[in-house]
Scaffold this active site. Structure first.
Site, mmCIF file in Angstrom:
data_model
loop_
_atom_site.group_PDB
_atom_site.id
_atom_site.type_symbol
_atom_site.label_atom_id
_atom_site.label_comp_id
_atom_site.label_asym_id
_atom_site.label_seq_id
_atom_site.Cartn_x
_atom_site.Cartn_y
_atom_site.Cartn_z
ATOM 1 N N GLU A 61 0.819 -1.203 0.000
ATOM 2 C CA GLU A 61 0.000 0.000 0.000
ATOM 3 C C GLU A 61 0.862 1.266 0.000
ATOM 4 O OE1 GLU A 61 -2.078 -2.974 2.832
ATOM 5 O OE2 GLU A 61 -0.073 -2.590 2.000
ATOM 6 N N ARG A 195 12.691 -27.826 -3.432
ATOM 7 C CA ARG A 195 13.635 -27.398 -2.404
ATOM 8 C C ARG A 195 13.889 -25.889 -2.459
ATOM 9 N NH1 ARG A 195 18.732 -31.643 -2.053
ATOM 10 N NH2 ARG A 195 17.647 -33.337 -0.959
ATOM 11 N N ASP A 211 23.311 -41.480 4.466
ATOM 12 C CA ASP A 211 23.319 -41.057 3.056
ATOM 13 C C ASP A 211 24.302 -39.931 2.760
ATOM 14 O OD1 ASP A 211 21.306 -42.895 2.778
ATOM 15 O OD2 ASP A 211 19.676 -41.415 2.721
#
Length: 348
Positions: A61, A195, A211
């Site tokens: 605004e 991601r 991992d």
């Protein structure tokens, strides 16, 4: 009181302006168009436009009012068409309600009321000052624009997406532990786009140690995306100094707990609005058991293993009647794979 055709067209334009704002920001994307009504009825004229460019910058605004001044326009008597209710509080910037009243705005058209109790109340303030206010104009489009910001504010926590990548029979790895690659390069590229849209990626220490992921968002050519999410590891074990999580990418955050609610409190404190839970099955089950999953992104490859770990661990469910039911939102083919987006059905 209803909106006019000119105001609805201006709201569509305000949505377009809002999308210019940053996706990765603690504040919502908001757009505003200032209209000068035409007494002859031949059409209103746009006298100013603005959008929120990120935390600490003028709200939409105020930006629209500044644009009107730069154009040499008088803002007295204009209509402000804005995608989100003008705020009534002082944060890094002043209240938008005060700026609109000082500018002499006569009418406000709003798509979505602000669910944030800190910032809400603008509509009542403006009405009390004699301004005509119309709300819920193209509200569905307005809520879609706000995306995960809206439910995260309403829930006072980040919006949580659980992401899985499985075979057709629900396996995330073979019996020997190998898992690269279950899904195709097309699906993996799409997952990197996901991601890049979140503020944090969350895994458990088991996934981090087993991992050795980097948990980065990458572009189609493999380069690091311009904006990187926080890399969050949940659990008490340390991340080894040589782990890829210490390499290039977002900041590494270790939350030494197994409580999903505590994880989200920590991430909310850090300004995260959207969180992606990637693994593994124990962490996925913990978030589901806690009722803290808002959306599931399930990448499914047409592959069968017959054995190996599943995407979700034990949920404590012993009968089909107690199953976690989801409502499909979309199904997207990605090369040979499919992405199913679904939301858990909540008890009412």
């Amino acid at each position: 009181m209803t909106s006019t055709g000119d105001e609805r067209a201006a709201m569509t334009r305000a949505f377009e302006l809002a999308r210019r704002g940053p996706e990765h920001d603690p504040n919502p994307r908001v757009g505003c168009v200032l209209l000068r009504p035409d007494p002859s009825g031949t059409g209103a004229a746009t006298v100013g436009e603005g959008w929120h460019r990120g935390a600490g910058t003028p709200h939409a605004e105020v930006a629209a009012l500044a644009d009107a001044v730069a154009r040499g326009e008088d803002t007295r008597g204009v209509t402000a068409v804005v995608t989100l209710e003008p705020c009534s509080h002082t944060g890094r910037t002043g209240p938008c309600t005060e700026a609109l009243l000082a500018a002499g705005v006569a009418r406000i058209v709003v798509a979505v009321r602000d669910p944030n109790p800190v910032a809400a109340g603008g509509v009542e303030i403006l009405r009390a000052a004699g301004v005509d206010v119309v709300t819920d104009v193209l509200a569905d489009e307005g809520r879609a624009l706000l995306g995960s910001w809206l439910p995260s504010v309403g829930a006072d926590r980040p919006f949580v997406t659980l992401k899985t990548a499985t075979t057709l029979d629900g396996r995330i790895a073979a019996a020997d532990g190998s898992s690269r690659w279950i899904t195709s390069s097309v699906a993996r590229r799409h997952a990197h786009e996901l991601r890049a849209q979140v503020d944090a990626i969350v895994v458990g220490t088991g996934t981090a140690l087993r991992d050795d992921p980097s948990l980065t968002a990458r572009t189609a050519d493999g380069a690091l995306a311009a904006t990187q999410p926080l890399r969050v590891v949940v659990g008490h074990r340390d991340v080894p100094p040589g782990a890829r999580l210490h390499g290039p990418g977002g900041a590494l955050v270790q939350v030494r707990t197994h409580d999903p609610a505590q994880v989200l409190r920590e991430l909310a404190w850090r300004g995260a609005r959207r969180v992606l839970v990637e693994g593994g099955p124990t962490l996925a089950a913990a978030f589901l058991r806690a009722g803290l999953v808002d959306e599931v992104h399930a990448y499914v490859a047409p592959v069968l293993l017959g054995a190996g770990p599943s995407a979700v661990g034990d949920l404590g469910i012993t009968s089909i009647a107690a199953a976690v039911r989801l409502e499909p939102v979309s199904v997207l083919p990605l090369g040979p794979d499919v992405l199913v987006v679904a939301t858990p059905l909540r008890e009412v």
